[in-house]
Design a protein around this motif. Structure first.
Motif, PDB file in Angstrom:
ATOM      1  N   ILE A  75       0.854  -1.182   0.000  1.00  0.00           N
ATOM      2  CA  ILE A  75       0.000   0.000   0.000  1.00  0.00           C
ATOM      3  C   ILE A  75       0.893   1.236   0.000  1.00  0.00           C
ATOM      4  CG2 ILE A  75      -1.782   1.275   1.239  1.00  0.00           C
ATOM      5  CD1 ILE A  75      -1.380  -2.266   2.215  1.00  0.00           C
ATOM      6  N   THR A  76       0.688   2.134  -0.965  1.00  0.00           N
ATOM      7  CA  THR A  76       1.530   3.323  -1.044  1.00  0.00           C
ATOM      8  C   THR A  76       0.876   4.370  -1.928  1.00  0.00           C
ATOM      9  OG1 THR A  76       3.757   4.140  -1.571  1.00  0.00           O
ATOM     10  CG2 THR A  76       2.849   2.467  -3.025  1.00  0.00           C
ATOM     11  N   HIS A  77       1.359   5.620  -1.821  1.00  0.00           N
ATOM     12  CA  HIS A  77       0.960   6.658  -2.772  1.00  0.00           C
ATOM     13  C   HIS A  77       2.101   6.941  -3.744  1.00  0.00           C
ATOM     14  CE1 HIS A  77       3.154   9.033   0.274  1.00  0.00           C
ATOM     15  NE2 HIS A  77       3.481   9.793  -0.740  1.00  0.00           N
ATOM     16  N   ASP A  78       3.226   6.240  -3.604  1.00  0.00           N
ATOM     17  CA  ASP A  78       4.415   6.460  -4.423  1.00  0.00           C
ATOM     18  C   ASP A  78       4.407   5.490  -5.598  1.00  0.00           C
ATOM     19  OD1 ASP A  78       6.983   6.662  -5.533  1.00  0.00           O
ATOM     20  OD2 ASP A  78       7.862   7.196  -3.600  1.00  0.00           O
ATOM     21  N   LEU A  79       4.120   5.998  -6.795  1.00  0.00           N
ATOM     22  CA  LEU A  79       3.975   5.131  -7.958  1.00  0.00           C
ATOM     23  C   LEU A  79       5.304   4.527  -8.389  1.00  0.00           C
ATOM     24  CD1 LEU A  79       1.306   6.784  -7.913  1.00  0.00           C
ATOM     25  CD2 LEU A  79       1.265   6.577 -10.393  1.00  0.00           C
ATOM     26  N   ALA A  80       6.410   5.238  -8.159  1.00  0.00           N
ATOM     27  CA  ALA A  80       7.713   4.690  -8.525  1.00  0.00           C
ATOM     28  C   ALA A  80       8.036   3.455  -7.685  1.00  0.00           C
ATOM     29  CB  ALA A  80       8.803   5.751  -8.348  1.00  0.00           C
ATOM     30  N   VAL A  81       7.640   3.458  -6.413  1.00  0.00           N
ATOM     31  CA  VAL A  81       7.859   2.298  -5.551  1.00  0.00           C
ATOM     32  C   VAL A  81       7.053   1.108  -6.053  1.00  0.00           C
ATOM     33  CG1 VAL A  81       7.461   1.380  -3.233  1.00  0.00           C
ATOM     34  CG2 VAL A  81       8.483   3.641  -3.518  1.00  0.00           C
ATOM     35  N   VAL A  82       5.811   1.348  -6.463  1.00  0.00           N
ATOM     36  CA  VAL A  82       4.987   0.265  -6.999  1.00  0.00           C
ATOM     37  C   VAL A  82       5.612  -0.292  -8.275  1.00  0.00           C
ATOM     38  CG1 VAL A  82       2.741  -0.291  -8.013  1.00  0.00           C
ATOM     39  CG2 VAL A  82       2.867   1.083  -5.942  1.00  0.00           C
ATOM     40  N   ALA A  83       6.105   0.585  -9.140  1.00  0.00           N
ATOM     41  CA  ALA A  83       6.744   0.122 -10.374  1.00  0.00           C
ATOM     42  C   ALA A  83       7.966  -0.727 -10.066  1.00  0.00           C
ATOM     43  CB  ALA A  83       7.141   1.325 -11.240  1.00  0.00           C
ATOM     44  N   ASN A  84       8.642  -0.414  -8.969  1.00  0.00           N
ATOM     45  CA  ASN A  84       9.823  -1.176  -8.565  1.00  0.00           C
ATOM     46  C   ASN A  84       9.467  -2.519  -7.942  1.00  0.00           C
ATOM     47  OD1 ASN A  84      11.723  -1.702  -5.931  1.00  0.00           O
ATOM     48  ND2 ASN A  84      12.939  -1.045  -7.685  1.00  0.00           N
ATOM     49  N   MET A  85       8.361  -2.568  -7.200  1.00  0.00           N
ATOM     50  CA  MET A  85       8.079  -3.726  -6.356  1.00  0.00           C
ATOM     51  C   MET A  85       7.044  -4.702  -6.918  1.00  0.00           C
ATOM     52  SD  MET A  85       9.876  -3.396  -3.532  1.00  0.00           S
ATOM     53  CE  MET A  85       9.008  -4.356  -2.297  1.00  0.00           C
ATOM     54  N   CYS A  86       6.063  -4.210  -7.668  1.00  0.00           N
ATOM     55  CA  CYS A  86       4.843  -4.990  -7.907  1.00  0.00           C
ATOM     56  C   CYS A  86       4.660  -5.346  -9.378  1.00  0.00           C
ATOM     57  CB  CYS A  86       3.620  -4.212  -7.409  1.00  0.00           C
ATOM     58  SG  CYS A  86       3.719  -3.788  -5.662  1.00  0.00           S
ATOM     59  N   THR A  87       3.962  -6.452  -9.592  1.00  0.00           N
ATOM     60  CA  THR A  87       3.666  -6.902 -10.950  1.00  0.00           C
ATOM     61  C   THR A  87       2.240  -6.559 -11.370  1.00  0.00           C
ATOM     62  OG1 THR A  87       3.051  -9.050 -10.038  1.00  0.00           O
ATOM     63  CG2 THR A  87       5.305  -8.804 -10.853  1.00  0.00           C
ATOM     64  N   ARG A  88       1.386  -6.279 -10.375  1.00  0.00           N
ATOM     65  CA  ARG A  88       0.008  -5.887 -10.672  1.00  0.00           C
ATOM     66  C   ARG A  88      -0.359  -4.727  -9.763  1.00  0.00           C
ATOM     67  NH1 ARG A  88      -5.386  -8.615  -9.893  1.00  0.00           N
ATOM     68  NH2 ARG A  88      -4.370 -10.211  -8.626  1.00  0.00           N
ATOM     69  N   VAL A  89      -1.306  -3.899 -10.199  1.00  0.00           N
ATOM     70  CA  VAL A  89      -1.637  -2.698  -9.445  1.00  0.00           C
ATOM     71  C   VAL A  89      -3.138  -2.458  -9.467  1.00  0.00           C
ATOM     72  CG1 VAL A  89      -1.255  -1.172 -11.440  1.00  0.00           C
ATOM     73  CG2 VAL A  89      -1.081  -0.247  -9.136  1.00  0.00           C
ATOM     74  N   LEU A  90      -3.669  -1.981  -8.328  1.00  0.00           N
ATOM     75  CA  LEU A  90      -5.041  -1.522  -8.215  1.00  0.00           C
ATOM     76  C   LEU A  90      -5.015  -0.054  -7.822  1.00  0.00           C
ATOM     77  CD1 LEU A  90      -5.239  -4.704  -7.646  1.00  0.00           C
ATOM     78  CD2 LEU A  90      -7.359  -4.169  -6.458  1.00  0.00           C
ATOM     79  N   VAL A  91      -5.809   0.759  -8.501  1.00  0.00           N
ATOM     80  CA  VAL A  91      -5.862   2.195  -8.230  1.00  0.00           C
ATOM     81  C   VAL A  91      -7.191   2.499  -7.546  1.00  0.00           C
ATOM     82  CG1 VAL A  91      -5.723   4.516  -9.210  1.00  0.00           C
ATOM     83  CG2 VAL A  91      -4.497   2.617 -10.310  1.00  0.00           C
ATOM     84  N   MET A  92      -7.107   3.089  -6.335  1.00  0.00           N
ATOM     85  CA  MET A  92      -8.311   3.426  -5.576  1.00  0.00           C
ATOM     86  C   MET A  92      -8.522   4.937  -5.535  1.00  0.00           C
ATOM     87  SD  MET A  92      -8.583   0.880  -2.276  1.00  0.00           S
ATOM     88  CE  MET A  92     -10.331   1.288  -2.031  1.00  0.00           C
ATOM     89  N   ASN A  93      -9.800   5.323  -5.632  1.00  0.00           N
ATOM     90  CA  ASN A  93     -10.167   6.731  -5.508  1.00  0.00           C
ATOM     91  C   ASN A  93     -11.529   6.801  -4.829  1.00  0.00           C
ATOM     92  OD1 ASN A  93     -10.225   9.536  -5.829  1.00  0.00           O
ATOM     93  ND2 ASN A  93     -11.203   9.395  -7.841  1.00  0.00           N
ATOM     94  N   GLN A  94     -11.579   7.474  -3.691  1.00  0.00           N
ATOM     95  CA  GLN A  94     -12.812   7.648  -2.927  1.00  0.00           C
ATOM     96  C   GLN A  94     -13.511   6.309  -2.648  1.00  0.00           C
ATOM     97  OE1 GLN A  94     -15.086  10.567  -5.107  1.00  0.00           O
ATOM     98  NE2 GLN A  94     -13.737  12.235  -4.478  1.00  0.00           N
ATOM     99  N   GLY A  95     -12.701   5.320  -2.251  1.00  0.00           N
ATOM    100  CA  GLY A  95     -13.250   4.039  -1.834  1.00  0.00           C
ATOM    101  C   GLY A  95     -13.587   3.076  -2.936  1.00  0.00           C
ATOM    102  N   VAL A  96     -13.278   3.420  -4.173  1.00  0.00           N
ATOM    103  CA  VAL A  96     -13.627   2.573  -5.319  1.00  0.00           C
ATOM    104  C   VAL A  96     -12.361   2.256  -6.106  1.00  0.00           C
ATOM    105  CG1 VAL A  96     -14.959   2.423  -7.468  1.00  0.00           C
ATOM    106  CG2 VAL A  96     -15.919   3.607  -5.483  1.00  0.00           C
TER     107      VAL A  96
END
Length: 600
Positions: free
Chosen positions: A223-244
């Protein structure tokens, strides 16, 4: 970004899934915080959950662990491999067995998550004993030292005997990681685990997490707000906005071909290598013109800032009144630091040994010309905070000289320091911590005008506050409200208005955007740059985020252990660093484009 199997295939059988979340809703009595959250995770998969403050990320993860606060409820289905039944309906006794055994969590701030009265090794051993993975306390302690060694603490036996306050931030986070992985859980939840760490320590901790979850085949929900960290760590991503969840997919697809406008806005605001035709950072509101990086693209050189666009004209008009002109022919720098030394003497630790000394600054020298933008980069303990305190007249140097806007700090009397503080103002890191919650915005912003010697009337102050609020993009009606009624980004705008109300020559910004979401960060950086241009201000910008300094500053000094190890033009230093420490800082810094380019 890592190039491994990207996601759990849609046809994955129920038994092959590590975690299955269907239609999760998190509610209070008055509103729904998370709407129909669905996630299917395979064993060993690494998924990033990204979004800004209030998007529902943390509420989702606490619901998975059954740790929702009082008054908040969850419904839907949460299943984990190895447990028959819905975790949302499981008894507390079952959840206690699962926590730390099948599912573990690494929190954002280790100092608050660790028990300050227990040694680090004892806290790791306690996890092992609670889940009965060691026959006795001695064996648990031995295994705790092994775990501290596994997370690469330099002297695990000594670290095991230390209390949390005796460890650095990175070492404390490694202890948290050792506790989380002590029982070899199938699923690891990481909630912003590197936000508070220096850039080199952040890279070390991220690499360590990646190494350990790969070795153990552990599923990772990051869980993070840093997109560069996600690009470094993860193979899949979910984007949440206002609970959705507004978008999901492989990291490369989402980051290079975003489908949802909010995702594009987050990418645009995160990408400090991209600017619009005016040289300004993109925000969520201006992201339509943003072109996401392709997987193999190299970082583009920053574009020079240009004249602020038409929509900033109101700020220009508001700031031009009573603004002193800058004499560009005057060679005298606004700030001159010469052989500055600051040595602290600690309390005695022995009756016979001399009191230990801390050399916070070791004879540093630099100059800042009028209108210059100086970036000060360095990690914890480098001497940045000591330097700022001396420049602001809040501390006295042991020796050397610091002349700021014509005022010598060393040996200055209170009246002289008062003049200095009118010419130098600070924007602090945490706007909520630096704003008095009992004062209205008008009282906060006008407070610097109340010093002896100024002649403004109450009506003058009210008029000046209204102009400053307009300049920082807030309505004049904000003056009657209190700090808690504003968002973090709005509070930082109030801090900037307070700093500029008395027309200073120098503004020192101390990590002013590190506590902000990426979209708000872009807005505040654009605002700072525009105001510095309009005022003809001299800016000293202190940050551990090298990418922010590169975008905003024309020169930079790199500090390590109280010394300046490298200084020069920002682009020259970044493109061709000469000192090993500078090279290490730059190599450790994560940027979205670099991480995506590595996957090509």
């Amino acid at each position: 970004m890592r190039t491994e199997p990207k996601s759990a295939p849609a046809q994955t059988e129920r038994g092959e899934l590590l975690l299955r979340v269907d239609d999760l809703n998190v509610r209070t009595a008055h509103r729904t915080l998370v709407h129909d959250f669905t996630l299917h995770m395979a064993h060993g998969e690494r998924i990033g959950l990204i979004g800004e403050s209030g998007s529902g990320k943390s509420m989702t993860t606490t619901a998975l662990l059954g740790l929702l606060p009082n008054g908040v409820t969850a419904d839907g289905s949460v299943e984990i491999d190895g447990y028959a039944g819905n975790l949302l309906e499981a008894p507390e006794s079952d959840l206690m067995k699962l926590r730390g055994n099948d599912v573990a969590m690494v929190f954002q701030e280790p100092l608050t998550a660790l028990n300050p009265l227990m040694r680090a090794g004892a806290q790791v051993a306690e996890i092992i004993l609670q889940h009965r993975l060691a026959p006795n306390k001695a064996e648990a302690n031995r295994r705790a030292v092994e775990m501290l060694d596994a997370v690469h603490l330099p002297d695990p036996a000594q670290a095991a005997r230390a209390y949390p306050h005796q460890l650095s931030g990175g070492q404390r986070q490694r202890v948290m990681l050792a506790m989380a992985l002590a029982n070899d859980p199938a699923l690891l939840l990481c909630d912003e685990p590197t936000t508070a760490l220096d850039v080199t320590v952040q890279r070390q901790v991220l690499d360590l997490i990646l190494e350990l979850v790969r070795e153990r085949g552990t599923g990772l929900l990051f869980i993070t707000h840093d997109l560069a960290v996600v690009a470094n760590m993860c193979t899949r991503v979910l984007v949440m906005n206002q609970g959705v969840v507004v978008e999901e997919g492989t990291t490369e697809d989402v980051f290079t071909r975003p489908q949802h406008p909010y995702t594009r806005g987050l990418l645009a605001a995160s990408d400090l290598d991209a600017v619009d035709e005016h040289g300004r950072l993109f925000t969520v509101a201006t992201a339509q013109a943003y072109v996401p990086p392709s997987g193999g693209s190299a970082p583009e050189p920053p574009v020079e800032r240009a004249t602020p666009p038409v929509e900033q004209a109101h700020a220009s008009a508001a700031l031009s009144e009573a603004q002193p002109s800058v004499d560009t022919e005057d060679p005298e720098p606004v700030m001159r630091v010469t052989d500055l030394v600051r040595t602290y003497t600690r309390g005695r630790t022995s009756l016979f040994a001399p009191a230990p000394q801390v050399h916070a600054l070791k004879g540093i020298s630099f100059e800042v010309p009028a209108g210059g933008r100086l970036g000060v980069v360095g990690e914890s303990g480098s001497g940045k905070s000591t330097l700022l305190r001396i420049l602001a007249g809040l501390d006295q140097p042991t020796s050397g000289s610091a002349v700021v806007a014509g005022n010598e700090v060393r040996g200055a009397k209170e009246a002289q320091l008062r003049a200095l503080r009118q010419n130098l103002q600070i924007v602090f890191q945490d706007p909520m911590g630096s704003l008095d919650p009992r004062m209205t915005v008008e009282q906060i912003i006008s407070e610097p005008l109340l010093v002896p010697g100024r002649g403004e009337s109450a009506a003058d102050r009210t008029r000046m506050v209204a102009k400053m609020l307009e300049a920082v993009g807030l309505p004049a009606s904000s003056a009657a409200r209190f700090p808690h009624q504003f968002s973090g980004g709005q509070r930082q705008r109030i801090s900037i208005a307070r700093a500029l109300i008395c027309r200073p020559q120098v503004v020192v910004a101390d990590e002013p955007v590190s506590a902000l979401d990426v979209s708000v960060r872009a807005q505040v950086l654009n605002l700072l740059a525009d105001l510095v241009d309009e005022y003809g201000l001299t800016l000293v910008f202190v940050s551990h985020d090298l990418n922010v300094v590169r975008h905003l500053c024309d020169s930079v000094i790199v500090m390590q252990s109280g010394e300046i190890v490298e200084a020069g033009d920002t682009e020259t230093v970044y493109r061709d660093p000469q000192h090993p420490y500078t090279k290490r800082l730059i190599e450790s810094s994560l940027t979205l484009r670099q991480e995506l380019a590595q996957s090509a």
